[in-house]
Design an enzyme around this catalytic site. Sequence first.
Site, mmCIF file in Angstrom:
data_model
loop_
_atom_site.group_PDB
_atom_site.id
_atom_site.type_symbol
_atom_site.label_atom_id
_atom_site.label_comp_id
_atom_site.label_asym_id
_atom_site.label_seq_id
_atom_site.Cartn_x
_atom_site.Cartn_y
_atom_site.Cartn_z
ATOM 1 N N GLY A 35 -78.458 -49.289 -24.949
ATOM 2 C CA GLY A 35 -78.058 -48.755 -23.647
ATOM 3 C C GLY A 35 -79.211 -48.102 -22.902
ATOM 4 C CB ALA A 36 -80.713 -45.698 -21.513
ATOM 5 C CG HIS A 41 -82.322 -52.995 -22.148
ATOM 6 N ND1 HIS A 41 -82.651 -51.778 -21.610
ATOM 7 C CD2 HIS A 41 -82.385 -52.845 -23.494
ATOM 8 C CE1 HIS A 41 -82.904 -50.921 -22.596
ATOM 9 N NE2 HIS A 41 -82.755 -51.534 -23.742
ATOM 10 C CE LYS A 153 -91.517 -50.528 -25.718
ATOM 11 N NZ LYS A 153 -90.197 -50.004 -26.016
ATOM 12 C CG MET A 188 -89.940 -51.374 -17.820
ATOM 13 S SD MET A 188 -88.637 -52.072 -16.811
ATOM 14 C CE MET A 188 -89.476 -52.099 -15.240
#
Length: 284
Positions: A35-36, A41, A153, A188
């Site tokens: 999440g976030a 994503h 990542k 990110m």
Amino acid sequence: MQIFTDPRAFQLACRALRRSATGEEQPLGLVPTMGALHAGHMSLVAASRARDAVTAASIFVNPLQFGPREDLATYPRRWEQDVAQLEAAGVALLFAPTPETMYPPGFTTAVEVTGLSERLCGASRPGHFRGVATVVLKLFLLAAPQRAYFGQKDAAQVAVLRRMVRDLNLDIEIVVQPIVREADGLAMSSRNAYLSAAERPAALGLSRTLRAIEAAYAGGERDPQRLLAVGDAVVTATPGLRLDYLAAVDADSLAPVACAGPNTLFAIAAFVGKTRLIDNWLVS
Ligand code: AMP
């Protein structure tokens, strides 16, 4: 978008959607997250939407992969924005279980990818990759996806999960998407939300370190120690950046390489204040 907190309900819904109206099996893609959500994503979601008939995502801040002194309690949670983003991106199924439904009382099973799990982040975060492998195998068994999408990542996570899929004969394709970066080069991460404006220049030290290594490699240097020394010099020259590790490893085994070349992974983890950040460069 259908939202599930109950594992069994999610499993049944995935099973139903994997069958087309004509009864044929159609590809389901799974995007596991904590999440976030950010553009990194969403690049995984977009990759699945481009290939799979059905995209399922999960949001679960997995307690098993956090150490006792880590940021489980403070990890950013942005439920409403996340749901809106996934909905707008065309995700059909969202699984957002609670820790209690994922790990009911008496839960004792764990998945351990030995060897790989003790390297890179696994060395500084003991038990981290056991937690990751355990939750991802559960998600795989619930959604039974044809493909699952992960970000470059988390390169060590990719190596661990690829090995798990191979070792356990899972019929799932692991798709890896490139690292999405901010305009200034910072990879990110949901954890970037922890960074103050004053800490941000130090955080840029990670990508700068990797760019310096990349430039030295492009200049013909292949000795991993000399390449890492180039990176170390950038770290040392970056105030506020505290190195956890900087390593040159084989991207599949995560073992140190004697000579840098294709499939060598340069991986860095460093603290900026209390925030631990990671980044990497994969030689292709
Ligand atoms: P997380 O929510 O941090 O567990 O990440 C969920 C998935 O998103 C993982 O497969 C990550 O590797 C991927 N991901 C996180 N940040 C990025 C990024 N900057 N670019 C691409 N993928 C990412």
